[in-house]
Design an enzyme around this catalytic site. Sequence first.
Site, PDB file in Angstrom:
ATOM      1  N   HIS A 124       0.863  -1.186   0.000  1.00 42.95           N
ATOM      2  CA  HIS A 124       0.000   0.000   0.000  1.00 42.95           C
ATOM      3  C   HIS A 124       0.898   1.234   0.000  1.00 42.95           C
ATOM      4  O   HIS A 124       1.789   1.350   0.825  1.00 42.95           O
ATOM      5  CB  HIS A 124      -0.892  -0.013   1.242  1.00 42.95           C
ATOM      6  CG  HIS A 124      -1.642   1.255   1.469  1.00 42.95           C
ATOM      7  ND1 HIS A 124      -2.410   1.853   0.489  1.00 42.95           N
ATOM      8  CD2 HIS A 124      -1.759   2.053   2.564  1.00 42.95           C
ATOM      9  CE1 HIS A 124      -2.958   2.961   0.970  1.00 42.95           C
ATOM     10  NE2 HIS A 124      -2.569   3.109   2.215  1.00 42.95           N
ATOM     11  N   HIS A 132       1.024   5.747  -1.035  1.00 44.55           N
ATOM     12  CA  HIS A 132       0.316   6.957  -1.462  1.00 44.55           C
ATOM     13  C   HIS A 132       1.146   7.608  -2.578  1.00 44.55           C
ATOM     14  O   HIS A 132       1.357   8.819  -2.566  1.00 44.55           O
ATOM     15  CB  HIS A 132       0.119   7.918  -0.287  1.00 44.55           C
ATOM     16  CG  HIS A 132      -0.910   7.491   0.696  1.00 44.55           C
ATOM     17  ND1 HIS A 132      -1.935   8.307   1.114  1.00 44.55           N
ATOM     18  CD2 HIS A 132      -1.110   6.316   1.335  1.00 44.55           C
ATOM     19  CE1 HIS A 132      -2.697   7.653   1.985  1.00 44.55           C
ATOM     20  NE2 HIS A 132      -2.206   6.449   2.146  1.00 44.55           N
ATOM     21  N   ASP A 176       1.060  -4.585 -21.078  1.00 47.75           N
ATOM     22  CA  ASP A 176       2.122  -5.534 -20.730  1.00 47.75           C
ATOM     23  C   ASP A 176       1.913  -6.111 -19.326  1.00 47.75           C
ATOM     24  O   ASP A 176       2.486  -7.150 -18.989  1.00 47.75           O
ATOM     25  CB  ASP A 176       3.495  -4.845 -20.759  1.00 47.75           C
ATOM     26  CG  ASP A 176       4.045  -4.710 -22.170  1.00 47.75           C
ATOM     27  OD1 ASP A 176       3.618  -5.470 -23.054  1.00 47.75           O
ATOM     28  OD2 ASP A 176       4.904  -3.835 -22.386  1.00 47.75           O
ATOM     29  N   HIS A 228      -8.791   7.462  -1.589  1.00 47.66           N
ATOM     30  CA  HIS A 228      -7.712   7.029  -0.719  1.00 47.66           C
ATOM     31  C   HIS A 228      -6.420   6.868  -1.539  1.00 47.66           C
ATOM     32  O   HIS A 228      -5.793   7.879  -1.856  1.00 47.66           O
ATOM     33  CB  HIS A 228      -8.138   5.746   0.000  1.00 47.66           C
ATOM     34  CG  HIS A 228      -7.191   5.259   1.049  1.00 47.66           C
ATOM     35  ND1 HIS A 228      -7.486   4.196   1.877  1.00 47.66           N
ATOM     36  CD2 HIS A 228      -5.955   5.668   1.400  1.00 47.66           C
ATOM     37  CE1 HIS A 228      -6.466   3.995   2.703  1.00 47.66           C
ATOM     38  NE2 HIS A 228      -5.531   4.864   2.432  1.00 47.66           N
ATOM     39  N   TYR A 235       8.089 -13.408 -23.930  1.00 49.25           N
ATOM     40  CA  TYR A 235       8.796 -12.294 -23.293  1.00 49.25           C
ATOM     41  C   TYR A 235       9.575 -12.860 -22.108  1.00 49.25           C
ATOM     42  O   TYR A 235       9.084 -13.714 -21.383  1.00 49.25           O
ATOM     43  CB  TYR A 235       7.812 -11.233 -22.813  1.00 49.25           C
ATOM     44  CG  TYR A 235       8.470 -10.047 -22.164  1.00 49.25           C
ATOM     45  CD1 TYR A 235       8.768  -8.904 -22.896  1.00 49.25           C
ATOM     46  CD2 TYR A 235       8.814 -10.078 -20.818  1.00 49.25           C
ATOM     47  CE1 TYR A 235       9.380  -7.813 -22.309  1.00 49.25           C
ATOM     48  CE2 TYR A 235       9.444  -8.993 -20.220  1.00 49.25           C
ATOM     49  CZ  TYR A 235       9.718  -7.867 -20.967  1.00 49.25           C
ATOM     50  OH  TYR A 235      10.335  -6.784 -20.385  1.00 49.25           O
TER      51      TYR A 235
END
Lengths: 233, 233, 233, 233
Positions: free
Chosen positions: A96, A98, A121, A172, A230
């Site tokens: 998490h 910001h 991608d 958020h 890839y």
Amino acid sequence: MSNYKSLKQEAYECNMQLQELGLVIFTFGNASVVDRQRQVFAIKPSGVSYGTLNATDMVVVDFENNVVEGELRPSSDTKTHAVLYSQWDAIGGIVHTHSTYATAWAQAQCDIPILGTTHADHLAFDIPCAPVMDDQLIKDDYEVSTGYQIINALKDKNLSYREVEMILVGGHAPFTWGKTGEKAVYNSAVLEEIAKMAAITKGINEEAPRLKESLIKKHFQRKHGDGAYYGQK
Amino acid sequence: MSNYKSLKQEAYECNMQLQELGLVIFTFGNASVVDRQRQVFAIKPSGVSYGTLNATDMVVVDFENNVVEGELRPSSDTKTHAVLYSQWDAIGGIVHTHSTYATAWAQAQCDIPILGTTHADHLAFDIPCAPVMDDQLIKDDYEVSTGYQIINALKDKNLSYREVEMILVGGHAPFTWGKTGEKAVYNSAVLEEIAKMAAITKGINEEAPRLKESLIKKHFQRKHGDGAYYGQK
Amino acid sequence: MSNYKSLKQEAYECNMQLQELGLVIFTFGNASVVDRQRQVFAIKPSGVSYGTLNATDMVVVDFENNVVEGELRPSSDTKTHAVLYSQWDAIGGIVHTHSTYATAWAQAQCDIPILGTTHADHLAFDIPCAPVMDDQLIKDDYEVSTGYQIINALKDKNLSYREVEMILVGGHAPFTWGKTGEKAVYNSAVLEEIAKMAAITKGINEEAPRLKESLIKKHFQRKHGDGAYYGQK
Amino acid sequence: MSNYKSLKQEAYECNMQLQELGLVIFTFGNASVVDRQRQVFAIKPSGVSYGTLNATDMVVVDFENNVVEGELRPSSDTKTHAVLYSQWDAIGGIVHTHSTYATAWAQAQCDIPILGTTHADHLAFDIPCAPVMDDQLIKDDYEVSTGYQIINALKDKNLSYREVEMILVGGHAPFTWGKTGEKAVYNSAVLEEIAKMAAITKGINEEAPRLKESLIKKHFQRKHGDGAYYGQK
């Protein structure tokens, strides 16, 4: 002696990478890594600055949010991590942050449209923005509800957490996950770059079209499909 | 012992420069350098992070996409490089990045208009954006088609690859080239700066006019024309 | 032995500062410093990268553009510097960059409006954008004309080069000057920051008002007026 | 020997942090720290570059703006600091910067709307923008008036300086404060990030809604309320 030394070390390294990648400042954000056998995860302690963080500071928590090892209080977002680990059994790490641009999209309360192959991608869908929670859920058990808000937002759009490893929580900020903590960190960095590119793209051409399905499929498949070519075998 | 040591070293240095110049993150992008006599080029291996890359990891490939030397799988974009090398005999290096602003213009599916002398110092035309490919081409041999998409976009606008050493592929990202790998890398950095300036310019004044022809000509000629007086003799 | 060792050293340091301050990449831009007694100035050689520049590379030129000392060709913008030095006898240094935001305003062909005290701390007027030159002037002696274009743009707005030490050349990029080379460099950095702030301000509020005259005067005077009390005596 | 050695050291460190955090360039901005017992504060000297600043350069000033210790002239904004320290007895430090995005909002003369939890984690209100001062106040005692402009702007919006530790001064730039100098510095960095996120958010979605009250309350309370559970005990 710690019973979770390597788990804590791994969680520590994931947290420190967030800072190195420019995805967090001060105490914003947290990473965790799970041990599926022992049904616990190691997570950043709450409100501790990345500048002073040590591997031994990591807090080990079970899926019912009991601290199993550690002297510090775990991240205030711990319950959100616990919900995701208990509901999604194939993930190994959660992040998490910001980070600036991803958070701006979350604040704009918009999905990030898939505008190019950089996005394709990594995932074949718009990056969803979960709606802002109902007042009652916010009051009741906010961090648990955030977990379910994420899970339900994927369900509502018929998306699997295996295919879409990143989400914005409206008003958020972003959450990402992956098979390992390292992958979850990688996803946070990729999300920030996709979010930045998309914001600039819309600034250049408000009518920039969504990438066509054939090209989305091609780029996603060549990296993640059955015949993927890839990367190294 | 490698038969292509200096070629691989050169390709390696070009790839590493992309990271130093802030044009790539993780595994996004690739640079190659050609040996015209031996009709091969050295290119970055696919999906290998710049942080762990070595010169010996470079893969040597011929124009029919056969690996001539190297243990790793070459870049997934190798076929695009091969097409450009085989069709354009005066280029020595190719670079593909997903640099932020150039990619945003590619996603916006707009040519970058020539708005100032920074642009005109390097090319005398808008930077073209090749259209998104037809579905059939995407399915058939995507990376080969990307090469021809680039070649055809220049042809359609009556531009020579000697005059215009950079292009955006619509919905995807930029490719640049040049007489050497180093020049191709330089062009990628210049393109990113021009793309950034153009996006900011349009944000300040949506009606910002295209640079007038006399000034385009002047700046391009003083650097690249017959009587060029920019730089050292 | 050089007859202009300290002059060349000073010009070199000014040029290198441009890179350290993030105002130039590759060979974009140039700084010069004048010796008023000997009526010459030292300037960056043309097209030489900042990464390989040495103090001994600086070229000493007189006001008629004759090279007085130096083995390299001087900056292609040398004639512009010469015009400004010969016309404005109180300046000691000149800087030309293609810094991102200032160049974007030049490309937008807009004056930078005075929107706040950061601007007013340095000059009490909008930062003028000189109009794009007439075709004939571009063809005739472009760099000399650029000098006069700058001088005339100030005259047309009734501004003194002592009060306004920076200008945008429309479609091109900024020039700054000052009593010393160091001050000219400082002005380039300040201009870039003002240009960036103004672009962001207009993005937030297109109707952002010009700063009122009383506040412009106050901030400019407290730093530069007769009773200035900013800085040390 | 200084009577204020530790106070000056603390003020010095706060000022230097501003530079490390990228919030100031050259001489823009100043930080001060107060000694409540002795009713003095240490502040940056006026117009001295961060690059050459020493702890011993800090100037100690009382609340009537008399220099108590120090050889240099104190910051030109000293009177603003003095007003705030004398009117608000719970603050320990003040910071003034011209950081890019916060200054852009001040120039836009707009409050920064509370758009997300990053903002709500730090304050539960829009970040106020004090109106531009009346001409008479600007002429009379500008820096003292700036202090009262800040105080009155909070009063007019019924906000306490204990709840809102940051403000924009219209047409000028931000001021922040806190229980310690370190907290004031932290607030300046947080304000810049919130300002940047808000500008980008509005660019993505001009209609981005204000965060709902229940979520503002939740995030602010979990960090700052009676039952706060963010951070360590």
